[in-house]
Design an enzyme around this catalytic site. Structure first.
Site, PDB file in Angstrom:
ATOM      1  N   LEU B  56      -6.422  -7.596  -4.927  1.00 13.54           N
ATOM      2  CA  LEU B  56      -5.744  -6.301  -4.940  1.00 13.54           C
ATOM      3  C   LEU B  56      -4.934  -6.096  -6.221  1.00 13.54           C
ATOM      4  O   LEU B  56      -4.600  -7.062  -6.916  1.00 13.54           O
ATOM      5  CB  LEU B  56      -4.780  -6.213  -3.743  1.00 13.54           C
ATOM      6  N   SER B  57      -4.635  -4.855  -6.485  1.00 11.13           N
ATOM      7  CA  SER B  57      -3.734  -4.523  -7.589  1.00 11.13           C
ATOM      8  C   SER B  57      -2.389  -5.210  -7.342  1.00 11.13           C
ATOM      9  O   SER B  57      -1.896  -5.224  -6.215  1.00 11.13           O
ATOM     10  CB  SER B  57      -3.558  -2.996  -7.640  1.00 11.13           C
ATOM     11  N   GLY B  60      -1.618 -10.451  -8.860  1.00  5.91           N
ATOM     12  CA  GLY B  60      -1.307 -11.481  -9.861  1.00  5.91           C
ATOM     13  C   GLY B  60      -2.523 -11.985 -10.615  1.00  5.91           C
ATOM     14  O   GLY B  60      -2.434 -12.971 -11.350  1.00  5.91           O
ATOM     15  N   LYS B  61      -3.660 -11.293 -10.471  1.00  3.57           N
ATOM     16  CA  LYS B  61      -4.901 -11.709 -11.134  1.00  3.57           C
ATOM     17  C   LYS B  61      -4.733 -11.910 -12.635  1.00  3.57           C
ATOM     18  O   LYS B  61      -5.075 -12.955 -13.181  1.00  3.57           O
ATOM     19  CB  LYS B  61      -6.001 -10.631 -10.960  1.00  3.57           C
ATOM     20  N   SER B  62      -4.216 -10.881 -13.285  1.00  2.00           N
ATOM     21  CA  SER B  62      -4.105 -10.939 -14.757  1.00  2.00           C
ATOM     22  C   SER B  62      -3.152 -12.033 -15.189  1.00  2.00           C
ATOM     23  O   SER B  62      -3.406 -12.737 -16.169  1.00  2.00           O
ATOM     24  CB  SER B  62      -3.616  -9.607 -15.317  1.00  2.00           C
ATOM     25  N   SER B 129     -12.269  -5.405  -8.759  1.00  2.51           N
ATOM     26  CA  SER B 129     -13.670  -5.615  -8.348  1.00  2.51           C
ATOM     27  C   SER B 129     -13.794  -5.757  -6.833  1.00  2.51           C
ATOM     28  O   SER B 129     -14.115  -6.832  -6.326  1.00  2.51           O
ATOM     29  CB  SER B 129     -14.272  -6.828  -9.079  1.00  2.51           C
TER      30      SER B 129
END
Lengths: 220, 220
Positions: B56-57, B60-62, B129
């Site tokens: 999800l936005s 913390g992916k980035s 994604s």
């Protein structure tokens, strides 16, 4: 707050498992790229650059682009070749040959080339890229010193004499429409960094001319 | 003929200025990539791999993707982060947020990721994604062992509590339509290589979990 967090993280590099381990997921804004192009270039000991080969079909673009990449690689440089083989069948497989699609084809190649150069790689592209405005787009996004336009100048006669895929024959018979140099225009570069003369130079001489340019301009 | 030419050229590597210098432009078919992925991997001493972060936005992916890339880089690995900053404003700037454009966005990222992996680079992508079929497309083109799906699992509450750009607030008020997790679906990975739990793990723990996976699977 952002600055403090970056400092904490930098600190943590030297003390792994240290204070960062206590940092539970909180309201972070930390999307900066911590590793910069300059860092990657230092690791690779080279300058990310896009070597953009342009010229008629069968002028020898791919051959020279591949050989330059190969020669540089053998001297320890990380190189990559973007060409029809790896671009048209993947990233650009949903593009045809309409004017809009051709423009989009070159635009995407320019953008991918820009990402590769940002990664620090000496990247070669080998596409006809017949329009000045498309090549100028690449030049503009890459920026000064990062884009080397290499015009592989070859007469139609030279290209027809090679014509490994028999494309000129098909273009002349009308089987292929809008073929660059026969039924579609090729706009010669006005101020390319390098001009290679496929009518008079050997492949080896062309490759050496490119290598000389890169050496003289401290790209390698 | 082709074989002979390749042999001549290989020969020439050891004898520069030798027989190749006599090879005038002739009817060459020589579009093979002479430098292979394996060669580049040997130079870089690493295995080209795509680390695909999904979630999800504000999960913390980035942050994690950048920190993994940074950590690996500091240990001498060549890494690159593909994210909204360098993709949405360049290669994918002509894409909006319609379902077709979202699909094309992820498709292009997959293809560019594939090129980067072919170049030998450990590449991270950090995009929501949300659809399985899109991530499966990336998995398919990358091939076995080259694609590592990393699910950054975070509750909506965790993401809302962070929400650095105030997007969840706007999504709930209806100002942003089709926001993943609020008004558009997120399809959780069924068999991701790695699951990170942003609700309970610190950034540091998440990063370490990824590093451990890469080490255990001999990617680094």
């Amino acid at each position: 707050m952002k600055l403090i967090f970056v400092v904490l993280c930098t600190f943590n590099i030297y003390f792994p498992g240290g204070i960062m381990a206590e940092q539970k997921a909180t309201n972070l804004v930390w999307h900066e790229h911590m590793v910069k192009r300059e860092d990657r270039e230092e690791l690779l000991n080279q300058k990310g650059t896009l070597l953009w080969f342009t010229g008629l079909s069968a002028s020898g673009k791919s051959t020279v682009a591949n050989e330059v990449a190969s020669r540089l690689f053998k001297s320890g440089k990380l190189t990559y070749v973007l060409d029809g083989d790896n671009v048209r069948h993947g990233l650009n497989k949903n593009l045809g040959f309409s004017p809009e699609d051709r423009e989009e084809n070159i635009r995407r190649i320019s953008e991918v080339g820009n990402l590769f150069v940002d990664a620090g790689i000496i990247t070669t592209t080998a596409f006809i890229s017949p329009y000045r405005k498309d090549r100028d787009y690449a030049r503009e996004i890459l920026g000064k010193g990062r884009f080397v336009e290499i015009f592989v100048k070859a007469s139609i006669e030279t290209c027809e004499a090679r014509d490994p895929k028999g494309l000129y024959k098909k273009a002349k018979s009308g089987e292929i429409k809008e073929f660059t140099g026969i039924s579609a225009p090729y706009e010669e570069p006005l101020n390319p960094e390098i001009v290679l003369d496929a009518d008079s130079q050997s492949i080896e001489e062309e490759v050496q001319a490119v290598i000389n340019y890169l050496t003289n301009n401290k790209i390698i």
